[in-house]
Design a protein around this motif. Structure first.
Motif, PDB file in Angstrom:
ATOM      1  N   ALA A 134       0.835  -1.208   0.000  1.00  0.00           N
ATOM      2  CA  ALA A 134       0.000   0.000   0.000  1.00  0.00           C
ATOM      3  C   ALA A 134       0.865   1.252   0.000  1.00  0.00           C
ATOM      4  O   ALA A 134       1.930   1.298   0.628  1.00  0.00           O
ATOM      5  CB  ALA A 134      -0.925   0.004   1.209  1.00  0.00           C
ATOM      6  N   LEU A 135       0.397   2.268  -0.704  1.00  0.00           N
ATOM      7  CA  LEU A 135       1.120   3.536  -0.767  1.00  0.00           C
ATOM      8  C   LEU A 135       1.328   4.123   0.615  1.00  0.00           C
ATOM      9  O   LEU A 135       2.403   4.654   0.926  1.00  0.00           O
ATOM     10  CB  LEU A 135       0.354   4.517  -1.651  1.00  0.00           C
ATOM     11  N   SER A 136       0.333   4.033   1.489  1.00  0.00           N
ATOM     12  CA  SER A 136       0.449   4.594   2.838  1.00  0.00           C
ATOM     13  C   SER A 136       1.547   3.891   3.636  1.00  0.00           C
ATOM     14  O   SER A 136       2.201   4.515   4.475  1.00  0.00           O
ATOM     15  CB  SER A 136      -0.885   4.474   3.572  1.00  0.00           C
ATOM     16  N   VAL A 137       1.755   2.613   3.363  1.00  0.00           N
ATOM     17  CA  VAL A 137       2.821   1.875   4.045  1.00  0.00           C
ATOM     18  C   VAL A 137       4.184   2.342   3.555  1.00  0.00           C
ATOM     19  O   VAL A 137       5.113   2.558   4.347  1.00  0.00           O
ATOM     20  CB  VAL A 137       2.662   0.351   3.822  1.00  0.00           C
ATOM     21  N   LEU A 138       4.292   2.518   2.249  1.00  0.00           N
ATOM     22  CA  LEU A 138       5.570   2.971   1.686  1.00  0.00           C
ATOM     23  C   LEU A 138       5.920   4.363   2.183  1.00  0.00           C
ATOM     24  O   LEU A 138       7.092   4.681   2.383  1.00  0.00           O
ATOM     25  CB  LEU A 138       5.503   2.963   0.150  1.00  0.00           C
ATOM     26  N   HIS A 139       4.904   5.201   2.389  1.00  0.00           N
ATOM     27  CA  HIS A 139       5.154   6.557   2.880  1.00  0.00           C
ATOM     28  C   HIS A 139       5.795   6.548   4.270  1.00  0.00           C
ATOM     29  O   HIS A 139       6.491   7.497   4.642  1.00  0.00           O
ATOM     30  CB  HIS A 139       3.851   7.356   2.929  1.00  0.00           C
ATOM     31  N   LYS A 140       5.549   5.500   5.034  1.00  0.00           N
ATOM     32  CA  LYS A 140       6.069   5.428   6.395  1.00  0.00           C
ATOM     33  C   LYS A 140       7.517   4.947   6.450  1.00  0.00           C
ATOM     34  O   LYS A 140       8.172   5.065   7.480  1.00  0.00           O
ATOM     35  CB  LYS A 140       5.195   4.494   7.240  1.00  0.00           C
ATOM     36  N   ARG A 141       7.970   4.368   5.352  1.00  0.00           N
ATOM     37  CA  ARG A 141       9.320   3.819   5.357  1.00  0.00           C
ATOM     38  C   ARG A 141      10.364   4.930   5.287  1.00  0.00           C
ATOM     39  O   ARG A 141      10.063   6.103   5.075  1.00  0.00           O
ATOM     40  CB  ARG A 141       9.489   2.855   4.175  1.00  0.00           C
ATOM     41  N   ASP A 142      11.580   4.537   5.434  1.00  0.00           N
ATOM     42  CA  ASP A 142      12.658   5.518   5.407  1.00  0.00           C
ATOM     43  C   ASP A 142      12.611   6.332   4.128  1.00  0.00           C
ATOM     44  O   ASP A 142      12.391   5.803   3.047  1.00  0.00           O
ATOM     45  CB  ASP A 142      14.026   4.813   5.509  1.00  0.00           C
ATOM     46  N   ARG A 143      12.827   7.605   4.261  1.00  0.00           N
ATOM     47  CA  ARG A 143      12.812   8.507   3.118  1.00  0.00           C
ATOM     48  C   ARG A 143      14.207   8.651   2.549  1.00  0.00           C
ATOM     49  O   ARG A 143      15.207   8.654   3.255  1.00  0.00           O
ATOM     50  CB  ARG A 143      12.291   9.880   3.546  1.00  0.00           C
ATOM     51  N   GLN A 144      14.282   8.794   1.235  1.00  0.00           N
ATOM     52  CA  GLN A 144      15.556   9.040   0.587  1.00  0.00           C
ATOM     53  C   GLN A 144      15.940  10.501   0.802  1.00  0.00           C
ATOM     54  O   GLN A 144      15.085  11.377   0.853  1.00  0.00           O
ATOM     55  CB  GLN A 144      15.455   8.784  -0.920  1.00  0.00           C
ATOM     56  N   ALA A 145      17.194  10.741   0.939  1.00  0.00           N
ATOM     57  CA  ALA A 145      17.646  12.128   1.085  1.00  0.00           C
ATOM     58  C   ALA A 145      17.445  12.860  -0.228  1.00  0.00           C
ATOM     59  O   ALA A 145      17.626  12.301  -1.295  1.00  0.00           O
ATOM     60  CB  ALA A 145      19.120  12.156   1.473  1.00  0.00           C
ATOM     61  N   ALA A 146      17.038  14.118  -0.137  1.00  0.00           N
ATOM     62  CA  ALA A 146      16.909  14.913  -1.353  1.00  0.00           C
ATOM     63  C   ALA A 146      18.283  15.093  -1.975  1.00  0.00           C
ATOM     64  O   ALA A 146      19.290  15.171  -1.271  1.00  0.00           O
ATOM     65  CB  ALA A 146      16.310  16.283  -1.010  1.00  0.00           C
ATOM     66  N   PRO A 147      18.366  15.138  -3.323  1.00  0.00           N
ATOM     67  CA  PRO A 147      19.659  15.248  -3.977  1.00  0.00           C
ATOM     68  C   PRO A 147      20.358  16.555  -3.637  1.00  0.00           C
ATOM     69  O   PRO A 147      19.722  17.581  -3.417  1.00  0.00           O
ATOM     70  CB  PRO A 147      19.304  15.191  -5.471  1.00  0.00           C
ATOM     71  N   GLY A 148      21.671  16.516  -3.585  1.00  0.00           N
ATOM     72  CA  GLY A 148      22.438  17.728  -3.308  1.00  0.00           C
ATOM     73  C   GLY A 148      22.418  18.107  -1.841  1.00  0.00           C
ATOM     74  O   GLY A 148      21.942  17.377  -0.992  1.00  0.00           O
TER      75      GLY A 148
END
Length: 272
Positions: A134-148
């Motif tokens: 589910a998209l809501s589950v993926l949203h809770k996972r670790d976030r990738q750092a924004a580039p730069g």
């Protein structure tokens, strides 16, 4: 490119007076994403700082700004074939039916989306079909750092103190768009043959309603009413996003001193 009136794109004179970036970089038949925006915007921000200037990020696409500030969820890229299939299904059974399907697999996402929020319903179903999660589950996972290297942001929110006046401005702005030839602009895009109402560009506020009119779904008066209602809803969502900004500096955009207030906020923040 070619979507000038309905997006209130800065005029040639305005673009000549002040350097603008990320305008006319896409064709209406192409899609774009918050991830691509981060990739495109970050080097421009860094280059602007390198020239001793301060970049201003302006506009109402708050999700893109949030992605730039906070990073991105690790989500799969869009699948054109899957999107077309979901669009075909929606034409047959309607978006509310797909919204109900989303509620069965991802009730959290479904709860925050309106039954006719076609773009987000489509994306949530697409993510689930690609990943099985589910998209809501993926949203809770670790976030990738924004580039730069993420710079410090000064959040300035232009918010109207009187909702009625804001609605008047929206109505006036929309009327000016139609006077300038908004319908002809959409008609020209339709005539290309490779632009269709399922594309993100044509699902934008205003374009969607004009396209429906040109398809014979309703007359000019109803088109105006639908476009006006959709723009008001967009403004309401933008205000909700703005109020959630951390450390936001609120400026009444109806005030005659609004521009001076913005300048003073920036000057104080940049003072040594």
């Amino acid at each position: 490119r070619g979507m000038d009136i309905g997006t209130a794109k800065p005029s040639r004179a305005e673009q000549a007076a002040v350097a603008h970036h990320l305008i006319d970089i896409l064709d209406p038949a192409q899609s774009y994403s918050a991830a691509q925006f981060c990739q495109d915007a970050t080097p421009l921000i860094e280059a602007t700082f390198a020239r001793g200037r301060v970049p201003l990020l302006v506009g109402g696409t708050m999700l893109y700004f949030k992605a730039l500030r906070e990073g991105l969820d690790a989500l799969p890229i869009a699948d054109p074939r899957l999107r077309l299939r979901l669009l075909d299904e929606a034409r047959q059974v309607g978006w509310p039916a797909l919204h109900r399907r989303l509620g069965e697999i991802d009730p959290v996402s479904a709860a925050r989306l309106a039954p006719n929020d076609s773009q987000r319903i489509q994306r949530a179903l697409e993510v689930y079909e690609i990943t099985g999660t589910a998209l809501s589950v993926l949203h809770k996972r670790d976030r990738q750092a924004a580039p730069g290297t993420a710079p410090h942001f000064i959040n300035i929110a232009l918010e109207a103190s009187e909702r009625a006046v804001l609605h008047e401005r929206i109505a006036t702005r929309l009327s000016h768009m139609f006077e300038r030839g908004f319908i002809d602009e959409v008609h020209g895009l339709r005539a290309r043959g490779d632009v269709n109402p399922g594309l993100p560009s044509m699902r934008a506020v205003g374009y969607r309603q004009v396209w429906g009119h040109l398809d014979g779904e309703y007359g000019v008066t109803q088109m105006h009413e639908k476009a006006l209602a959709a723009t008001r809803q967009l403004a309401k969502r933008q205000i909700t996003w703005l109020r959630a900004l951390p450390d936001r500096h609120q400026v009444d955009c109806l005030s005659k001193s609004a521009a001076n207030s913005v300048y003073e906020i920036i000057a104080r923040a940049l003072a040594p």
